[in-house]
Scaffold this motif. Sequence first.
Motif, PDB file in Angstrom:
ATOM      1  N   ASP A  41      58.297 -49.467  20.469  1.00  0.00           N
ATOM      2  CA  ASP A  41      57.742 -50.072  21.678  1.00  0.00           C
ATOM      3  C   ASP A  41      57.219 -51.466  21.352  1.00  0.00           C
ATOM      4  N   GLU A  42      57.189 -52.305  22.392  1.00  0.00           N
ATOM      5  CA  GLU A  42      56.769 -53.689  22.158  1.00  0.00           C
ATOM      6  C   GLU A  42      55.322 -53.794  21.718  1.00  0.00           C
ATOM      7  N   ALA A  43      54.497 -52.875  22.199  1.00  0.00           N
ATOM      8  CA  ALA A  43      53.076 -52.918  21.840  1.00  0.00           C
ATOM      9  C   ALA A  43      52.863 -52.581  20.354  1.00  0.00           C
ATOM     10  N   GLY A  44      53.853 -51.964  19.756  1.00  0.00           N
ATOM     11  CA  GLY A  44      53.751 -51.684  18.319  1.00  0.00           C
ATOM     12  C   GLY A  44      53.049 -50.382  17.977  1.00  0.00           C
ATOM     13  N   THR A  45      52.834 -49.501  18.966  1.00  0.00           N
ATOM     14  CA  THR A  45      52.145 -48.236  18.667  1.00  0.00           C
ATOM     15  C   THR A  45      52.992 -47.332  17.761  1.00  0.00           C
ATOM     16  N   PHE A  46      54.307 -47.580  17.711  1.00  0.00           N
ATOM     17  CA  PHE A  46      55.179 -46.765  16.850  1.00  0.00           C
ATOM     18  C   PHE A  46      54.730 -46.825  15.403  1.00  0.00           C
ATOM     19  N   LYS A  47      54.209 -47.981  14.995  1.00  0.00           N
ATOM     20  CA  LYS A  47      53.795 -48.142  13.587  1.00  0.00           C
ATOM     21  C   LYS A  47      52.697 -47.156  13.242  1.00  0.00           C
ATOM     22  N   ASP A  48      51.720 -47.025  14.157  1.00  0.00           N
ATOM     23  CA  ASP A  48      50.608 -46.092  13.916  1.00  0.00           C
ATOM     24  C   ASP A  48      51.131 -44.673  13.822  1.00  0.00           C
ATOM     25  N   ARG A  49      52.093 -44.324  14.686  1.00  0.00           N
ATOM     26  CA  ARG A  49      52.623 -42.950  14.687  1.00  0.00           C
ATOM     27  C   ARG A  49      53.401 -42.656  13.408  1.00  0.00           C
ATOM     28  N   VAL A  50      54.156 -43.632  12.941  1.00  0.00           N
ATOM     29  CA  VAL A  50      54.907 -43.439  11.692  1.00  0.00           C
ATOM     30  C   VAL A  50      53.937 -43.290  10.525  1.00  0.00           C
ATOM     31  N   LEU A  51      52.920 -44.155  10.508  1.00  0.00           N
ATOM     32  CA  LEU A  51      51.974 -44.106   9.386  1.00  0.00           C
ATOM     33  C   LEU A  51      51.123 -42.835   9.427  1.00  0.00           C
ATOM     34  N   GLU A  52      50.947 -42.279  10.639  1.00  0.00           N
ATOM     35  CA  GLU A  52      50.234 -41.007  10.787  1.00  0.00           C
ATOM     36  C   GLU A  52      51.019 -39.871  10.113  1.00  0.00           C
ATOM     37  N   VAL A  53      52.335 -39.828  10.380  1.00  0.00           N
ATOM     38  CA  VAL A  53      53.197 -38.823   9.739  1.00  0.00           C
ATOM     39  C   VAL A  53      53.131 -39.017   8.221  1.00  0.00           C
ATOM     40  N   ALA A  54      53.177 -40.266   7.784  1.00  0.00           N
ATOM     41  CA  ALA A  54      53.143 -40.568   6.353  1.00  0.00           C
ATOM     42  C   ALA A  54      51.846 -40.050   5.728  1.00  0.00           C
ATOM     43  N   LYS A  55      50.749 -40.249   6.441  1.00  0.00           N
ATOM     44  CA  LYS A  55      49.436 -39.825   5.932  1.00  0.00           C
ATOM     45  C   LYS A  55      49.378 -38.303   5.817  1.00  0.00           C
ATOM     46  N   GLU A  56      49.882 -37.623   6.853  1.00  0.00           N
ATOM     47  CA  GLU A  56      49.905 -36.149   6.837  1.00  0.00           C
ATOM     48  C   GLU A  56      50.648 -35.623   5.616  1.00  0.00           C
ATOM     49  N   ARG A  57      51.678 -36.343   5.205  1.00  0.00           N
ATOM     50  CA  ARG A  57      52.496 -35.886   4.085  1.00  0.00           C
ATOM     51  C   ARG A  57      52.093 -36.531   2.770  1.00  0.00           C
ATOM     52  N   ASN A  58      50.923 -37.210   2.800  1.00  0.00           N
ATOM     53  CA  ASN A  58      50.380 -37.792   1.572  1.00  0.00           C
ATOM     54  C   ASN A  58      51.149 -38.970   1.022  1.00  0.00           C
ATOM     55  N   TYR A  59      51.755 -39.719   1.911  1.00  0.00           N
ATOM     56  CA  TYR A  59      52.452 -40.923   1.472  1.00  0.00           C
ATOM     57  C   TYR A  59      51.525 -42.105   1.662  1.00  0.00           C
ATOM     58  N   LYS A  60      51.344 -42.868   0.574  1.00  0.00           N
ATOM     59  CA  LYS A  60      50.332 -43.924   0.616  1.00  0.00           C
ATOM     60  C   LYS A  60      50.941 -45.310   0.742  1.00  0.00           C
ATOM     61  N   ASN A  61      52.179 -45.461   0.318  1.00  0.00           N
ATOM     62  CA  ASN A  61      52.791 -46.792   0.317  1.00  0.00           C
ATOM     63  C   ASN A  61      54.049 -46.834   1.176  1.00  0.00           C
ATOM     64  N   HIS A  62      54.366 -48.021   1.647  1.00  0.00           N
ATOM     65  CA  HIS A  62      55.654 -48.177   2.314  1.00  0.00           C
ATOM     66  C   HIS A  62      56.148 -49.608   2.141  1.00  0.00           C
ATOM     67  N   ASP A  63      57.451 -49.764   2.275  1.00  0.00           N
ATOM     68  CA  ASP A  63      58.012 -51.112   2.320  1.00  0.00           C
ATOM     69  C   ASP A  63      59.121 -51.143   3.371  1.00  0.00           C
ATOM     70  N   VAL A  64      59.658 -52.324   3.613  1.00  0.00           N
ATOM     71  CA  VAL A  64      60.730 -52.478   4.604  1.00  0.00           C
ATOM     72  C   VAL A  64      61.885 -53.191   3.916  1.00  0.00           C
ATOM     73  N   ILE A  65      63.087 -52.612   4.034  1.00  0.00           N
ATOM     74  CA  ILE A  65      64.237 -53.295   3.433  1.00  0.00           C
ATOM     75  C   ILE A  65      65.346 -53.479   4.475  1.00  0.00           C
ATOM     76  N   VAL A  66      66.117 -54.528   4.257  1.00  0.00           N
ATOM     77  CA  VAL A  66      67.298 -54.768   5.084  1.00  0.00           C
ATOM     78  C   VAL A  66      68.511 -54.525   4.203  1.00  0.00           C
ATOM     79  N   ILE A  67      69.447 -53.723   4.716  1.00  0.00           N
ATOM     80  CA  ILE A  67      70.694 -53.496   4.002  1.00  0.00           C
ATOM     81  C   ILE A  67      71.808 -54.143   4.806  1.00  0.00           C
TER      82      ILE A  67
END
Length: 180
Positions: A41-67
């Motif tokens: 979504d344009e407001a960017g709330t998707f980022k919070d939702r993705v990071l929430e899932v990451a937190k639940e699963r104990n993931y602390k880091n992330h990066d972004v890559i282009v292939i």
Amino acid sequence: MRAYYMDDLPGDQRLPHDSGNEVSDELLKSIGVLHWNIPIDEAGTFKDRVLEVAKERNYKNHDVIVISKEALGDEYEHKIKSFYHEHMHEDEEIRYLLEGSGFFDVREHATESWIRCHMSAGDLLVLPAGIYHRFSLDEKNRVRTMRLFKDEPKWIAHNRGQATDDNPYRIDYVKSIVVQ
Ligand code: KMT
Ligand code: NI
């Protein structure tokens, strides 16, 4: 995300290779593959939702890559080849697609068939540690994806072979498969 059994026909890995046999979410779940759709979504709330899932699963880091050819330059051919070589990791592989689309192929242990997961923007996929899989771009030739990591962004691919069949994470994975 749509999942289906691949046909066994030779040809460009970027083509769909669609056998027409769908794979259900229940089957994916039984082999430990989870997915969600979190619309971008344009407001960017998707980022919070993705990071929430990451937190639940104990993931602390992330990066972004282009292939893509443009993004990877000289490394492109080598990277594309290694992503498509059947491999496993000792950690979950979590990917959230931000742009473009591509295929995550997962090996169904019971039949040795390839199941093709066609991911596009907004799809979040979790592959369990120890599952044999590979990745390919599709005909659009570009993907931008978020990768989530437990600790340091270390990402070791173990190519399938005798050593991976004996790997403790692989053995645990095979034990975890729910027989249907
Ligand atoms: C992997 O390990 O399979 C990958 O990182 C594939 C590239 S991420 C789209
Ligand atoms: Ni991988």
